[in-house]
Scaffold this motif. Sequence first.
Motif: not given
Length: 359
Positions: A164-188, A231-235
Amino acid sequence: MLAYILRRLLLIIPTLLGILLLNFIIIQAAPGGPVEQMIARLEGLDNGGATSRISGGGSEVSSGNSHYRGAQGLAPELVQEIERMYGFDKSAPERFWIMLKNYARLDFGNSFFRDVKVIDLIAEKMPVSISLGLWSTLIIYLISIPLGIAKATRHGSTFDIWSSSLIIIGYAIPAFLFAILLIVLFAGGSYWDWFPLRGLTSSNFDELSLFGKIRDYFWHLALPLTALVIGNFATLTFLTKNSFLDEISKQYVVTARAKGLSERRVLYGHIFRNAMLIIIAGFPAAFIGLFFTGSLLIEVIFSLDGLGLLSFESAINRDYPVVFATLFIFTLLGLLVKLIGDITYTLVDPRIDFSARAG
């Protein structure tokens, strides 16, 4: 059931009319329509007496050699021609009636500013939106339902608390921020360059084998889908858990256990069928939301030219044919998917009878 389906299909017509009429009225009241935008563009030019040509809907307008001189404004004849070109030489009720007649023939007209048929424009953008909406919805349901059931059966345990703690953290962070993080980490960005940054397929997609095309397709979708799912599976996860917890506490579950049935038989033979009804009810809204609107920022970040981006740009540019066509298609698909969701009720629980309920 057949009578219920027919009634629902007939109700789609007034629902569509009401939604189109309401949005038509709102848009008419909004400032900065296509005529004003075209006039502003022309008044921002200074062609030194050269001929200005406006193309749209297959027509061209010439301002002449002396009618237009920058700050002097546009000739009244040119303004009238712009209004006629965009259909604003007619009254609002007449424009709405013409739009309805065209939509009845599935004729959505041409884009004001792209010089292409609206239906061709939507078909061009559809693969991106289908890819993002379909796969993300399926992945979310495949993750959320088993996870929600596991949390319900282990309610209050360490697994339930930490998940529940991990799911709430994922829900609190918008999907576009995860997208930016993924680009920084895995897309050059700053670390690894494992995934492509833009597009749905590679430039040499047509030259690849069938397996290569499938691999390339999902390779491009990996990061956008990951951002959407996180960003969308928590609900849905918490909805599944609470639905199963509510059913577990009911009397029929206690009776089934008293008869000596195993926990697995009680869970999947009795609880599952009732608890899944509310999950199925939320499927159409979840699918349509991710399909059309939820992926707008993801499309922008990953340079995916889909329907979400098209709708946003059309609303900003006041491209009314595209705005109303996408509204019509989105609403129609939403109503049809909602009907499919209701029909699916009977597949999960055959005891549901819509005809009897209507009676």
